[in-house]
Design a protein around this motif. Sequence first.
Motif, mmCIF file in Angstrom:
data_model
loop_
_atom_site.group_PDB
_atom_site.id
_atom_site.type_symbol
_atom_site.label_atom_id
_atom_site.label_comp_id
_atom_site.label_asym_id
_atom_site.label_seq_id
_atom_site.Cartn_x
_atom_site.Cartn_y
_atom_site.Cartn_z
ATOM 1 N N VAL A 1 0.912 -1.200 -0.102
ATOM 2 C CA VAL A 1 0.190 -0.171 0.071
ATOM 3 C C VAL A 1 1.003 1.266 0.169
ATOM 4 O O VAL A 1 1.615 1.158 1.063
ATOM 5 N N ALA B 1 0.260 5.282 0.071
ATOM 6 C CA ALA B 1 -0.706 6.090 0.300
ATOM 7 C C ALA B 1 -0.269 7.512 0.852
ATOM 8 O O ALA B 1 0.635 7.443 1.682
ATOM 9 N N ILE C 1 -4.617 8.571 4.570
ATOM 10 C CA ILE C 1 -5.020 7.407 5.015
ATOM 11 C C ILE C 1 -4.078 6.990 6.414
ATOM 12 O O ILE C 1 -5.031 6.705 7.377
ATOM 13 N N VAL D 1 -5.587 -1.054 7.921
ATOM 14 C CA VAL D 1 -5.456 -1.175 6.500
ATOM 15 C C VAL D 1 -5.426 -2.660 6.338
ATOM 16 O O VAL D 1 -5.855 -3.161 5.096
ATOM 17 N N CYS E 1 -5.002 6.113 -1.955
ATOM 18 C CA CYS E 1 -4.257 4.884 -1.998
ATOM 19 C C CYS E 1 -4.030 4.142 -3.001
ATOM 20 O O CYS E 1 -4.842 3.791 -3.951
#
Length: 367
Positions: A275, A277, A281, A290, A334
């Motif tokens: 991920v 981001a 986030i 997450v 994201c």
Amino acid sequence: ARPPSPIKPLKGGLKGDNLPHCQSLKGEDRGPGRPPDKQVLRDGTDPLPLSSSDTCSEGVSPLPLLLPPWTCECAEAQRDLKGEDCFDSRRLVWGGEEVVVMLVADGHGGGEASRHCRDHLLDCYLASAAGDPSAPSLLRAGVAACERMHEEVVGMTTAGSTITIVALNLARLELSVCNLGDSEAWLVPRSGSPSRLTEDHRLDSSEPERQRVRGMGGHLAHAKNRAGDPAGPLRLWPGGVAQARSVGDADVGRFILPTPYVRTVPVPAAGCEVVVASDGIWDAIYPSMVAATLRGMRHQPALLAASAVVDRAVSQRHAYDCDGYLKPRDDTTCLLMRISGGATKAGRGGGGGGGGQESGGCSCQVS
């Protein structure tokens, strides 16, 4: 419909007279020097050939083991508020090695710096790598690209931007990461705790960066609210930036460091999700949340999984009030890599562009 073709028997029946050099079905060894006759399967196709390297120690040729190749599904999702979050992604093949690259640029003081990085940084990054997909080459390219973007941005605006680049080499199963600021990248394994891939450069949380700035004579202090009391995160003055490393921020001067943190990590043998981001986030939900969201969406397309992470972050920021429910309080972006191979393959496409009130990339699969 035409009935399937019958199995054509080998000449000599089942005595093994025409079988390859291995033990026959009746235990009789085939004589040397005689090539096997062509065998035809029930559907009329030829069987897969076996090489001499496929024979086991007892002389019996096993069936070849064919595993699916490693793949990467890519997806992007975004909720826009100020227009300062930007992202970009590329996929290419260098010397037979497939490379997937993702970028997140979170602007501050305006969107000019992050938009410039979106439009030019990956072009500079790939040009600096010069067709070499090795980890050392990609890390050097990340440093060169960030420093060049900094020179360009300070000449055009006082705005600044964080930078996070993650490059996946699918052939070598390596993740090469470089970052400036607080747009974090995390690796989410199939099971267990997620792990941070980037380094945090916020002055509030990074003691090394505080020491570096103070050693250069920089002034660190909180901003003041209307009552004159300290409020908000620790900032660097002049300029009032909260990160010690970024691209741009011309009004802060020499205290800003545009040299990124870099590292390379291997892809776990069981596969993983990565991920990348913005702080929209990470300021809203923990990395463990997450990870839980992604694992709950493992059998859904990657685009839906990335959108679910954004939705959860936006919803979490409104957990205690309904004012402007489902409207972001910050730009929230994201980017997701879903990496799998062999028996761990699962999921479907991802990919896309950036900007807009709410956007998600088109679904595609890199393999």
